[in-house]
Design a protein around this motif. Structure first.
Motif, PDB file in Angstrom:
ATOM      1  N   GLN A 144       0.811  -1.224   0.000  1.00 45.68           N
ATOM      2  CA  GLN A 144       0.000   0.000   0.000  1.00 45.68           C
ATOM      3  C   GLN A 144       0.842   1.270   0.000  1.00 45.68           C
ATOM      4  O   GLN A 144       0.295   2.372  -0.122  1.00 45.68           O
ATOM      5  CB  GLN A 144      -0.941   0.025   1.215  1.00 45.68           C
ATOM      6  CG  GLN A 144      -2.036  -1.014   1.148  1.00 45.68           C
ATOM      7  CD  GLN A 144      -2.953  -0.914   2.323  1.00 45.68           C
ATOM      8  OE1 GLN A 144      -2.657  -1.450   3.397  1.00 45.68           O
ATOM      9  NE2 GLN A 144      -4.048  -0.213   2.164  1.00 45.68           N
ATOM     10  N   CYS A 189     -10.641   0.024   3.452  1.00 43.70           N
ATOM     11  CA  CYS A 189      -9.237  -0.077   3.056  1.00 43.70           C
ATOM     12  C   CYS A 189      -8.699   1.325   2.763  1.00 43.70           C
ATOM     13  O   CYS A 189      -9.341   2.117   2.082  1.00 43.70           O
ATOM     14  CB  CYS A 189      -9.111  -0.957   1.809  1.00 43.70           C
ATOM     15  SG  CYS A 189      -7.403  -1.246   1.314  1.00 43.70           S
ATOM     16  N   LEU A 190      -7.508   1.591   3.286  1.00 44.28           N
ATOM     17  CA  LEU A 190      -6.899   2.913   3.078  1.00 44.28           C
ATOM     18  C   LEU A 190      -6.612   3.165   1.598  1.00 44.28           C
ATOM     19  O   LEU A 190      -6.444   4.310   1.182  1.00 44.28           O
ATOM     20  CB  LEU A 190      -5.614   3.024   3.905  1.00 44.28           C
ATOM     21  CG  LEU A 190      -5.809   2.894   5.417  1.00 44.28           C
ATOM     22  CD1 LEU A 190      -4.469   2.858   6.136  1.00 44.28           C
ATOM     23  CD2 LEU A 190      -6.686   4.001   5.976  1.00 44.28           C
ATOM     24  N   HIS A 243      -7.056  -9.387   6.127  1.00 40.25           N
ATOM     25  CA  HIS A 243      -7.143  -8.265   5.188  1.00 40.25           C
ATOM     26  C   HIS A 243      -5.742  -7.864   4.701  1.00 40.25           C
ATOM     27  O   HIS A 243      -5.504  -7.697   3.508  1.00 40.25           O
ATOM     28  CB  HIS A 243      -7.834  -7.080   5.885  1.00 40.25           C
ATOM     29  CG  HIS A 243      -7.897  -5.821   5.080  1.00 40.25           C
ATOM     30  ND1 HIS A 243      -9.062  -5.300   4.588  1.00 40.25           N
ATOM     31  CD2 HIS A 243      -6.914  -4.958   4.685  1.00 40.25           C
ATOM     32  CE1 HIS A 243      -8.798  -4.186   3.916  1.00 40.25           C
ATOM     33  NE2 HIS A 243      -7.498  -3.959   3.962  1.00 40.25           N
ATOM     34  N   HIS A 290      -3.364  -8.383   0.926  1.00 36.56           N
ATOM     35  CA  HIS A 290      -2.631  -7.352   0.174  1.00 36.56           C
ATOM     36  C   HIS A 290      -1.297  -7.890  -0.347  1.00 36.56           C
ATOM     37  O   HIS A 290      -0.823  -7.459  -1.396  1.00 36.56           O
ATOM     38  CB  HIS A 290      -2.342  -6.130   1.048  1.00 36.56           C
ATOM     39  CG  HIS A 290      -3.471  -5.127   1.131  1.00 36.56           C
ATOM     40  ND1 HIS A 290      -4.013  -4.504   0.024  1.00 36.56           N
ATOM     41  CD2 HIS A 290      -4.130  -4.631   2.199  1.00 36.56           C
ATOM     42  CE1 HIS A 290      -4.975  -3.679   0.416  1.00 36.56           C
ATOM     43  NE2 HIS A 290      -5.077  -3.733   1.719  1.00 36.56           N
TER      44      HIS A 290
END
Ligand code: LHY
Ligand code: ZN
Length: 158
Positions: A53, A101-102, A143, A147
């Motif tokens: 991310q 989610c960011l 979660h 990613h």
């Protein structure tokens, strides 16, 4: 506190990469990335964040559950860097819960996750940990773990 980093948004291919195993945990740049990830999660009011991310394709994420405006009943824990994480075992029970989610701002989804998981990961001091997580912390782990394989929660909304 390290500076927080820009978060890669959905649509950016960097979010869909297969992240690589971390070879040298004591590497100075990796330790700086861990500090920056923690700062980014705190600055974003996040309860977790994964290296992809911030476009860093390493098998590394932070789990930082704490009660905040977005998740008022989240359990309190020390922000923990989990390196080369694995899910060793999981419950048959699956529960649906709300996730955000960011990298996907403004959207929430009802996501099925294993209620309980047994995990193994290496912490930033190179110690191997084996732990059992349930409910919300298990949800955050799954979660973030997704990613590392380029999966986002929207891919799992039924
Ligand atoms: O985007 C991330 N992490 O990748 N951060 C999410 C993590 C998360 C996971 C599961 C349930 C709720 C929230 C956040 O809103 O803090
Ligand atoms: Zn996310």
């Amino acid at each position: 506190m390290a500076e927080s980093l820009q978060i890669t948004q959905l649509g950016n291919p960097a979010l869909r990469q297969q992240a690589q195993f971390v070879d040298n945990i004591q590497d100075k740049r990796l330790q700086q990335l861990i500090d920056a990830l923690i700062a980014t999660a705190v600055a974003s009011n996040g309860v977790g964040i994964a290296a992809p991310q911030v476009s860093q394709s390493f098998r590394l994420f932070i789990v930082a559950s704490r009660p905040n405006l977005r998740y008022p009943n989240a359990p309190q824990m020390e922000p923990t860097a989990m390196i080369n994480p694995q899910i060793i075992a999981h419950s048959t029970e699956i529960v649906k819960g709300w996730e955000g989610c960011l990298s996907v701002p403004g959207i929430r989804g009802l996501v099925p996750r294993y209620q309980t998981i047994e995990v193994e990961y290496t912490s930033r001091n190179s110690k191997v940990h084996r732990q059992v997580f349930t409910d919300f912390v298990a949800r955050i782990f799954q979660h973030e773990y997704d990613h590392l394989d380029g999966i986002v929660f929207l891919d799992r909304v039924e």
